[in-house]
Motif scaffolding. Structure first.
Motif, short mmCIF file in Angstrom:
data_model
loop_
_atom_site.label_atom_id
_atom_site.label_comp_id
_atom_site.label_asym_id
_atom_site.label_seq_id
_atom_site.Cartn_x
_atom_site.Cartn_y
_atom_site.Cartn_z
N LYS A 1 31.93 -15.24 13.97
CA LYS A 1 32.28 -15.17 13.42
C LYS A 1 32.62 -16.38 12.08
CE LYS A 1 33.24 -10.37 12.92
NZ LYS A 1 32.56 -10.07 12.18
N VAL A 2 32.59 -16.74 11.36
CA VAL A 2 32.68 -18.16 10.46
C VAL A 2 34.63 -18.20 10.68
CG1 VAL A 2 33.39 -19.21 8.20
CG2 VAL A 2 30.99 -17.81 8.86
N ALA A 3 35.03 -19.21 11.03
CA ALA A 3 35.99 -19.85 11.41
C ALA A 3 37.04 -20.97 10.73
CB ALA A 3 35.84 -20.12 13.33
N LEU A 4 36.00 -21.61 9.49
CA LEU A 4 36.58 -22.92 8.82
C LEU A 4 35.36 -22.78 8.24
CD1 LEU A 4 38.77 -24.72 8.27
CD2 LEU A 4 38.06 -26.05 9.58
N MET A 5 35.46 -22.91 6.24
CA MET A 5 35.14 -23.12 5.25
C MET A 5 35.57 -24.26 4.73
SD MET A 5 32.06 -20.71 5.70
CE MET A 5 31.36 -20.97 3.75
N PRO A 6 36.45 -25.29 5.67
CA PRO A 6 36.62 -26.70 4.86
C PRO A 6 36.06 -27.27 3.43
CG PRO A 6 35.30 -27.53 6.31
CD PRO A 6 34.93 -25.91 6.60
N ASP A 7 37.03 -27.51 1.75
CA ASP A 7 36.31 -28.37 0.85
C ASP A 7 35.40 -29.68 1.17
OD1 ASP A 7 36.07 -26.23 -0.52
OD2 ASP A 7 38.48 -26.65 -0.40
N ASP A 8 36.09 -30.71 2.20
CA ASP A 8 35.77 -31.57 2.99
C ASP A 8 35.37 -31.91 4.14
OD1 ASP A 8 38.45 -30.81 4.39
OD2 ASP A 8 39.14 -32.43 4.62
N LYS A 9 34.99 -32.79 4.78
CA LYS A 9 33.71 -33.00 5.85
C LYS A 9 34.67 -32.56 6.70
CE LYS A 9 30.08 -35.94 3.00
NZ LYS A 9 28.93 -36.74 3.39
N ILE A 10 33.65 -32.74 8.18
CA ILE A 10 34.82 -32.71 9.56
C ILE A 10 34.43 -34.06 10.49
CG2 ILE A 10 34.71 -30.81 11.62
CD1 ILE A 10 34.60 -29.21 9.89
N ASN A 11 35.14 -34.13 10.92
CA ASN A 11 34.83 -35.59 11.99
C ASN A 11 33.63 -34.35 13.25
OD1 ASN A 11 34.79 -38.10 13.64
ND2 ASN A 11 36.44 -37.62 14.41
N TRP A 12 32.50 -35.34 13.01
CA TRP A 12 31.87 -34.96 14.41
C TRP A 12 31.16 -35.89 15.06
CZ3 TRP A 12 31.77 -30.11 15.53
CH2 TRP A 12 30.24 -29.07 16.13
N VAL A 13 30.11 -35.79 15.63
CA VAL A 13 29.36 -36.95 16.45
C VAL A 13 28.75 -37.95 15.18
CG1 VAL A 13 27.26 -37.35 17.96
CG2 VAL A 13 28.68 -34.96 18.44
N PRO B 1 29.00 -33.01 6.81
CA PRO B 1 29.28 -31.42 6.07
C PRO B 1 28.63 -30.51 7.27
CG PRO B 1 27.28 -32.49 4.92
CD PRO B 1 27.95 -33.60 6.10
N LEU B 2 30.32 -29.62 7.48
CA LEU B 2 29.93 -28.80 8.30
C LEU B 2 30.74 -27.22 7.75
CD1 LEU B 2 30.70 -30.58 12.58
CD2 LEU B 2 27.58 -29.70 10.75
N TYR B 3 30.55 -25.97 8.10
CA TYR B 3 31.70 -25.08 9.03
C TYR B 3 31.07 -24.98 9.79
CZ TYR B 3 27.93 -22.13 8.27
OH TYR B 3 26.68 -21.41 8.49
N LEU B 4 32.46 -24.38 10.76
CA LEU B 4 32.44 -23.49 11.91
C LEU B 4 32.83 -22.19 11.72
CD1 LEU B 4 34.92 -26.30 12.66
CD2 LEU B 4 33.15 -26.70 13.05
N MET B 5 31.96 -22.32 13.09
CA MET B 5 32.18 -20.22 13.19
C MET B 5 32.35 -20.62 14.80
SD MET B 5 28.46 -19.82 14.40
CE MET B 5 26.64 -20.02 15.51
N GLU B 6 33.12 -18.90 15.20
CA GLU B 6 33.12 -19.25 16.84
C GLU B 6 32.49 -18.49 17.11
OE1 GLU B 6 37.28 -16.43 18.21
OE2 GLU B 6 36.74 -16.54 15.94
N ALA B 7 31.08 -19.06 17.84
CA ALA B 7 30.67 -19.08 18.80
C ALA B 7 30.03 -19.42 20.03
CB ALA B 7 29.05 -18.19 18.00
N ASN B 8 29.63 -19.57 20.85
CA ASN B 8 29.67 -20.20 22.16
C ASN B 8 28.42 -21.05 22.11
OD1 ASN B 8 32.00 -20.73 22.82
ND2 ASN B 8 31.34 -18.94 24.91
#
Length: 181
Positions: free
Chosen positions: A69-81, A86-93
């Motif tokens: 499932k989609v877990a987070l659809m943020p309006d701002d960018k996510i701290n990543w590698v 620009p990402l959205y997060l999903m609940e899936a391994n």
């Protein structure tokens, strides 16, 4: 954008080669406007297909399919590698071998804006798997701390939105390389 984890490699197999190729129609790539029009939100169904490194196969590579499932659809960018991305997060391994995998929305009759699909779910490209969200946890020993850490997979994966891919594919640079106006 150096924070977008996508690379484009030209690929056109010669006729009668030993490749099975399927091409994704441009209409399947979810645009930025589609995210709102299709009422894609936290809780929307997603799935991805990717390499299962623990079983690559002897006769052919067969992808594994994971659902979530989609877990987070943020309006701002996510701290990543790569920094703020620009990402959205999903609940899936996700695990090594899944980066670069296509992620799809499975859009059905559960839309809040009353879109009803009578012939079954619609599949749209949601984006490209960027990897899993890890948390560094200290390794605890009986005697003293060794200052060693393990990366615990939190079951949350980062997905580069499909419209970022669309922007790259239809950039002026790639249009020129394809000989388009």
């Amino acid at each position: 954008d150096p924070t977008v984890d996508i690379a484009v490699v030209p690929f056109l197999p010669m006729p009668f080669t030993n490749f099975d190729c399927l091409f994704l129609p441009v209409a399947m790539i979810t645009s930025e406007a589609d995210f709102a029009n299709l009422d894609i939100h936290e809780g929307s169904d997603v799935f991805f297909t990717g390499m299962f490194t623990q079983h690559l196969g002897d006769k052919r590579n067969t992808p594994i399919t994971r659902f979530g499932k989609v877990a987070l659809m943020p309006d701002d960018k996510i701290n990543w590698v790569f920094g703020e991305t620009p990402l959205y997060l999903m609940e899936a391994n996700s695990y090594p071998g899944n980066s670069g995998s296509p992620v799809f929305f499975q859009i059905g009759a559960d839309r809040g804006n009353m879109i009803v699909i009578s012939s079954g779910p619609t599949i749209k490209l949601a984006g490209i798997m960027s990897g899993c969200y890890n948390d560094l946890l200290p390794i605890q020993t009986v005697s003293v701390s060794t200052n060693q850490y393990v990366a615990a997979n939190l079951g949350i994966s980062g997905v580069v939105p499909s419209y970022e891919l669309k922007d790259i594919l239809f950039s002026n640079e790639l249009k020129q390389r394809r000989g388009e106006q």
